[in-house]
Design a protein around this motif. Sequence first.
Motif, PDB file in Angstrom:
ATOM      1  N   ARG A  86       0.826  -1.214   0.000  1.00 32.86           N
ATOM      2  CA  ARG A  86       0.000   0.000   0.000  1.00 32.86           C
ATOM      3  C   ARG A  86       0.859   1.263   0.000  1.00 32.86           C
ATOM      4  O   ARG A  86       0.630   2.175  -0.789  1.00 32.86           O
ATOM      5  CB  ARG A  86      -0.937   0.001   1.208  1.00 32.86           C
ATOM      6  N   THR A  87       1.828   1.326   0.906  1.00 30.34           N
ATOM      7  CA  THR A  87       2.670   2.522   0.992  1.00 30.34           C
ATOM      8  C   THR A  87       3.939   2.184   1.747  1.00 30.34           C
ATOM      9  O   THR A  87       3.929   1.301   2.617  1.00 30.34           O
ATOM     10  CB  THR A  87       1.924   3.671   1.700  1.00 30.34           C
ATOM     11  N   PRO A  88       5.041   2.841   1.450  1.00 27.50           N
ATOM     12  CA  PRO A  88       6.259   2.617   2.231  1.00 27.50           C
ATOM     13  C   PRO A  88       6.021   2.904   3.716  1.00 27.50           C
ATOM     14  O   PRO A  88       5.242   3.780   4.083  1.00 27.50           O
ATOM     15  CB  PRO A  88       7.244   3.606   1.612  1.00 27.50           C
ATOM     16  N   GLY A  89       6.703   2.151   4.573  1.00 20.60           N
ATOM     17  CA  GLY A  89       6.541   2.299   6.010  1.00 20.60           C
ATOM     18  C   GLY A  89       5.398   1.488   6.572  1.00 20.60           C
ATOM     19  O   GLY A  89       5.083   1.589   7.759  1.00 20.60           O
ATOM     20  N   SER A  90       4.767   0.679   5.727  1.00 17.89           N
ATOM     21  CA  SER A  90       3.599  -0.095   6.129  1.00 17.89           C
ATOM     22  C   SER A  90       3.731  -1.520   5.609  1.00 17.89           C
ATOM     23  O   SER A  90       4.412  -1.773   4.610  1.00 17.89           O
ATOM     24  CB  SER A  90       2.325   0.544   5.571  1.00 17.89           C
ATOM     25  N   ALA A  91       3.057  -2.470   6.292  1.00 15.30           N
ATOM     26  CA  ALA A  91       2.991  -3.847   5.804  1.00 15.30           C
ATOM     27  C   ALA A  91       1.626  -4.146   5.191  1.00 15.30           C
ATOM     28  O   ALA A  91       1.347  -5.292   4.845  1.00 15.30           O
ATOM     29  CB  ALA A  91       3.268  -4.821   6.947  1.00 15.30           C
ATOM     30  N   GLU A  92       0.787  -3.133   5.048  1.00 15.78           N
ATOM     31  CA  GLU A  92      -0.522  -3.339   4.456  1.00 15.78           C
ATOM     32  C   GLU A  92      -0.400  -3.679   2.976  1.00 15.78           C
ATOM     33  O   GLU A  92       0.507  -3.198   2.289  1.00 15.78           O
ATOM     34  CB  GLU A  92      -1.386  -2.086   4.625  1.00 15.78           C
ATOM     35  N   LEU A  93      -1.333  -4.494   2.502  1.00 12.24           N
ATOM     36  CA  LEU A  93      -1.336  -4.923   1.111  1.00 12.24           C
ATOM     37  C   LEU A  93      -2.666  -4.566   0.459  1.00 12.24           C
ATOM     38  O   LEU A  93      -3.736  -4.800   1.044  1.00 12.24           O
ATOM     39  CB  LEU A  93      -1.120  -6.439   1.018  1.00 12.24           C
ATOM     40  N   LEU A  94      -2.600  -3.995  -0.720  1.00 13.23           N
ATOM     41  CA  LEU A  94      -3.792  -3.734  -1.521  1.00 13.23           C
ATOM     42  C   LEU A  94      -4.168  -4.996  -2.276  1.00 13.23           C
ATOM     43  O   LEU A  94      -3.317  -5.814  -2.621  1.00 13.23           O
ATOM     44  CB  LEU A  94      -3.528  -2.582  -2.489  1.00 13.23           C
ATOM     45  N   LEU A  95      -5.446  -5.152  -2.562  1.00 15.75           N
ATOM     46  CA  LEU A  95      -5.957  -6.380  -3.173  1.00 15.75           C
ATOM     47  C   LEU A  95      -6.364  -6.168  -4.620  1.00 15.75           C
ATOM     48  O   LEU A  95      -6.853  -5.109  -5.008  1.00 15.75           O
ATOM     49  CB  LEU A  95      -7.166  -6.884  -2.387  1.00 15.75           C
ATOM     50  N   SER A  96      -6.143  -7.225  -5.409  1.00 21.25           N
ATOM     51  CA  SER A  96      -6.677  -7.302  -6.763  1.00 21.25           C
ATOM     52  C   SER A  96      -6.933  -8.775  -7.054  1.00 21.25           C
ATOM     53  O   SER A  96      -6.730  -9.632  -6.190  1.00 21.25           O
ATOM     54  CB  SER A  96      -5.695  -6.696  -7.772  1.00 21.25           C
ATOM     55  N   ALA A  97      -7.361  -9.080  -8.259  1.00 21.64           N
ATOM     56  CA  ALA A  97      -7.685 -10.462  -8.602  1.00 21.64           C
ATOM     57  C   ALA A  97      -6.418 -11.234  -8.947  1.00 21.64           C
ATOM     58  O   ALA A  97      -5.660 -10.822  -9.834  1.00 21.64           O
ATOM     59  CB  ALA A  97      -8.647 -10.494  -9.786  1.00 21.64           C
TER      60      ALA A  97
END
Length: 772
Positions: free
Chosen positions: A701-712
Motif C-alpha cells: 500500500r505505501t512505504p513504512g507499512s505492511a498493508e497490502l492492496l488487493l486485486s484479482a
Amino acid sequence: MRRPLVVALAAILLDVASTATASSSGALPADYVDPLIGTRGGGNTYPGATAPFGMMAWSPTSTRGDQTSTGAANGYEYGTTRLRGFSLTHVNGAGCNPGAAGDVPIFPHAGDVTSSPTADVTDAIYASDFTHAAERAQPGRYELGLANGVATDVATTERAAIGTFRFPEGKPANLLFRTSNSLNGSEDAETHLDPEHRRVIGSVLTGAFCGRRANGGSNNRKSYYRLHFVAEFDQPFTGTGTWKDATLQPGGLHQTGGEGYATGNDRKGRGSGGYVTFAPGSHVTMRLAISYVSLEGARENLRAELPGRATVDSVASATRRAWNHHLGRIQVGGGTGAQRTIFYTALYHALQQPNLVSDVDGRYLGMDRQPHRIERGQDAQYSNFSGWDQYRAQIQLLALLEPRVAGNFAQSLLNYAKQNDGVWDRWVHINGATHVMTGDPSAATLATFHAMGVRNFDTRGAFDSLYRQATVPRPEGLEDAGCPGQCVGQRPNLAQYLASHYSANDACHCWGGAAETLEDSVADFALGRWAQSLGYHRIAGELAARGGYWRNVFNPATGYIQARNLDGAWVTPFDPASDRGFAQGSSAAYTWMVPHDVSGLAEAMGGRDQAIARLDAFFHDAHGGWLLRGGGPLKYDPTNEPDIHAPWLYNELGQPRKTQETVREIVNTVYTTGPSGLPGNDDLGTMSAWYVFAALGLYPRTPGSAELLLSAPLFPSAFVLPDGGAPIVISTSGEGKYIESLRVDGVPYRDWKLGGSFLREGGILSFTLSAT
C-alpha cells in the motif's frame, strides 16, 4: 493461535497445486525461467549465469564497433550479436548506459594475437559474432557458441565460476583478459600471468556508475572499488603476452594501465591486459573467483566455493537447486506455460539483488575504501541499492520472501552510512556512493523492512541515523556538484525545506523541487510510522506532519503537483506534460505519487469522483480504449517508477473493480515472454517485483507499512512460504478478472486491503472471481 490451522490447510493446498503443476509439465520453478526476457526493448537485464544474490555474474559484453561502449546498458542487448568478452560482474536492469560493472571481459580468440587488443578500437579483430541459436541461458549457467568456432559453457557459484572453452582444431587458442575494460572504463588495472601454476591474477580499479550521464554524470567519473580475480586452468600455457595501449608484448607476464572514464575518441586505444595461449583444439577448463577486498580473498573464495572435483555440470546443478529453493518460496498452480515463464522469470530477476560483496571470511570493502568485517549477527554484506526504484516494490518482495536477507541488507546500508560520515546514499553500487536520482529512499526502505517484521539489524541505530539525516542540514546539501541527476546532498538544502515545508525549485540544489518534496514526504511518513512503533511518539508526530508537505506543491488552480520557487510563487509557465521540477517524469505522472494520503489527494482534486475521472483518463485514450504504453507524458508510464502504483489507487478511491481490470490489463499486455517482455528498465528487480505482486493479487500500500492492496490473482492457486515466516495460501474459484467475494481464513472479507498483521501471521485468501 490460528497458525497451526493455516499451516495444515496450506499443506493440503500446496499438495494440490504441486500435483496440478507436476501433472502438466513436471517442471520446477527454475525450468520456467528465461533469462533473456528483458534483454531487448530497454529492459536492460543480462542473460548470463549468476546465483541468488550472487557476487559473480558471468555474461557477455557486446559491441557495436566501439571498444569504449557496448551500445546497451549493462553490457548486453539482444539485437547486438557481436561480443568482445564475457565479464565477471553485472547489474540487473540499471538504466544508465553503459550501466555498471562489467569487469574483466575475457575473450576466447581462435587466432594469433599479432597486435594490441586495445588498439583494435572498433572490435574488428578481437571479437566474434554469434547467433541466438547457439545461445542457451538458464539460472546459474550460460552456454554460447561463437562464430569463431569456440564453444563456451560456464556455471557460477556466489563468488566463483567454472567454465570450459572448446577451441576449434587447427587454430591458435588464446584467452584474452581485457582487465582494464570495465563497462565504464577504469582508473588502473593490473594483470599477472603465471605459466608455472597455470594461473592468471589481476585487478581493476573502477567505478563511475552513471558517469556518462548528461545531467550530472561528470561528477561521478571516479573510482570507488578494486575488483580482484584469480583464474586457474587445467591445461598448460604454450605462450603468454601482455599489452598496454597500442603496444603488444609477446611473452610478457606483467602489465598495468587503466583507460580513464571518457568515451569514444577520448578513451579509445587506452588500456591494458594479458593473454594466455593453449595448444590448438584445446578443451580448457577455467576456475575463477573474485573479491572486492584482496587477491587473497579471491583465492579463499575459490577454495571455498569450487572444490577440486567441481565440474560445470556439478556447479550448475547446485546453483540450479539454490534457485529452485528461492524461487520455490512462491509456488503457483495452473495458468498457462507462458504465464508461468513470465512469473518465475520476474521472480528470478527480483531475487538477483541485493548482491553479495563480502568474502567467505566476512570481510568487505567499506564506503571509506577500507576493509571491514561484517557485524556481529550479520550473515553477509550486501550492496547494489537502486533506492529510488526499489523502495516501491522490490524491497517489499524481498522482506516478504527473504526477511533474513532483507535484514542483512539493512545492516549493510547502515554499515556503509557509518563509513560515509553518517550519510545514506540513495544509489549504492558496491561500496560507492553514486548519489543517483532523488529523495531519501533509504528511509522509506528501512522503515518498510521494520514494518514488515524484519528485525535482524540494528533497528534503533538505523532509525537514529536516518532521523538525523532528515533533520540536521549538512554542507553538501548546498552544493550543486552532480546536479541535477547525481546531486551530492542526500537531503538537499534541508534548512530551506524545513523552513518552507517544500523544496524550492530555484534553491533546492536537487533534481526538481516538486519531485524532491513528494519523495521526502513519503520518506518522512514512513519514518514517522517507524518512530511510532519504536515508541518515539513526539518524533512520530513531527514526521507525520512532514508527510503532509506534499500539499504545499499541489496547486489548486491547476489541479496538479507543481514546483514552487523560494518566494512561494509557482514555477511558470506550467505544462502538466513537462518535467520541469521533476525527475524522469511529468507533473501528470507525479501528481499521483502520494501513496500515503490518497484520500487527501482526492480531496485536493475536488473529491473522489473527480479523482476517479482523472485516473480513468490517465489509463485510457479519448475514446475509452486502453492506453498503457507510449501514450505520452500525460498518460500512465509503466516503464518508470513514479506512477507504477497508480493502478492500485482505485481501491482507496472506492472503485476496486477498476484496480482489478487495470492491473489485469497490464499483466496481460505489458509483460510478455521473449526478449522484449519487460516494459522498461528492470531497475534491480523493481519492474519484475511489480509483476510478481500483481500476479498474486497483492501490492504494497505505501512505504513504512505492511498493508497490502488487493486485486484479482492471476493463477488459480499460489502458495507463499517466506523464509522462517508464516505461509500464505491464495486460491481462486470462478473465471474472470473481478473479485466477486473473498474469504480470509474462511471468514467473509469485504475490505480492499489487508492489514499488516496478515503478513506476520499468514493466512488463507480464498477468492471467487467473476467475469463481470
